[in-house]
Write an enzyme that holds these catalytic residues in place. Sequence first.
Site, short mmCIF file in Angstrom:
data_model
loop_
_atom_site.label_atom_id
_atom_site.label_comp_id
_atom_site.label_asym_id
_atom_site.label_seq_id
_atom_site.Cartn_x
_atom_site.Cartn_y
_atom_site.Cartn_z
N ALA A 57 0.81 -1.22 0.00
CA ALA A 57 0.00 0.00 0.00
C ALA A 57 0.84 1.27 0.00
O ALA A 57 0.44 2.29 -0.56
CB ALA A 57 -0.94 -0.01 1.20
N VAL B 6 -4.56 -3.38 -5.34
CA VAL B 6 -5.62 -3.72 -6.30
C VAL B 6 -5.93 -2.55 -7.22
O VAL B 6 -6.92 -2.58 -7.95
CB VAL B 6 -6.90 -4.18 -5.56
CG1 VAL B 6 -6.64 -5.45 -4.76
CG2 VAL B 6 -7.45 -3.08 -4.66
N HIS C 66 -3.92 -9.78 -4.78
CA HIS C 66 -5.24 -9.55 -4.22
C HIS C 66 -6.26 -9.11 -5.26
O HIS C 66 -7.32 -8.58 -4.92
CB HIS C 66 -5.14 -8.52 -3.09
CG HIS C 66 -4.29 -8.98 -1.95
ND1 HIS C 66 -3.52 -8.12 -1.18
CD2 HIS C 66 -4.07 -10.22 -1.44
CE1 HIS C 66 -2.86 -8.82 -0.26
NE2 HIS C 66 -3.18 -10.09 -0.41
N ILE D 203 9.25 6.85 -0.24
CA ILE D 203 9.29 5.95 -1.39
C ILE D 203 9.37 6.72 -2.70
O ILE D 203 10.08 6.30 -3.63
CB ILE D 203 8.04 5.04 -1.37
CG1 ILE D 203 8.14 4.07 -0.18
CG2 ILE D 203 7.91 4.26 -2.68
CD1 ILE D 203 6.86 3.30 0.08
#
Length: 255
Positions: free
Chosen positions: A23, A104, A122, A239
């Site tokens: 995530a 997703v 997922h 990130i």
Amino acid sequence: MSSSGAGGGGRTRRVFVGILSGAGISTDSGIPDYRGPNGLWRRDPEAEKLVTYDAYMSDPEIRRRSWQMRRESPAFRAKPNAAHEAVALLERSGTPVRVITQNVDGLHQLAGMPERKVLELHGTVRAVRCTRCHARSSMADALARVAAGEPDPDCLVCGGILKSATVMFGERLDPQVLGTALGVAKAAEVFIAVGTTLQVQPAASLAGVAAEHGARLIIVNAEPTPYDPLAAEIVREPIGTALPRLLAGLAQRVE
């Protein structure tokens, strides 16, 4: 990552890179972490029912609320960020790359990663699946039906219950997708776990499998993970800046 010295006239050999994304790679795109320690599913048990398979299948009201939640999902407004684009750029550089994602949202593909090189553990919010005949169709088409007045659209093929093509709580991961992901983890020479706490199994175990099979494990995550002791490198920086820099180094690596 520093480049290996090639000596005089060394031949370039691109390493096989496996990337496990969670995530955290998508938060810069405006998608919240629903499953994390402070995520919506943990804070609101009623909201968790909307993505729990048994509740969804047994309660028409849960399904109606789920469709409204999908209409409002930030995933459909989100655009790939610098981290997604850096992964796609690495693939375009000629470096062998496979992405295994716990997300997703489909943002790796929107950034330019070929579909066949992305394993969605997922599933995806961009498609719907019939729970009876398993026919797949577009989420956009299903949401258009909801907007037109169908609160719980059924399958146009067989009349069965439709759900998003995601793995809900209470459902098993696709064994074929998981098996392919395991193969990537075993074969990778560099394995990067980015934006994941590495606590949700079986996805988290892929980091351990990669390390056990000789990969250089790199973890890019703001918080510690259970697999930190196995990592050759741990990056705590944001990130959006850390991953592009890291992957640019891999693209230039000479063996």
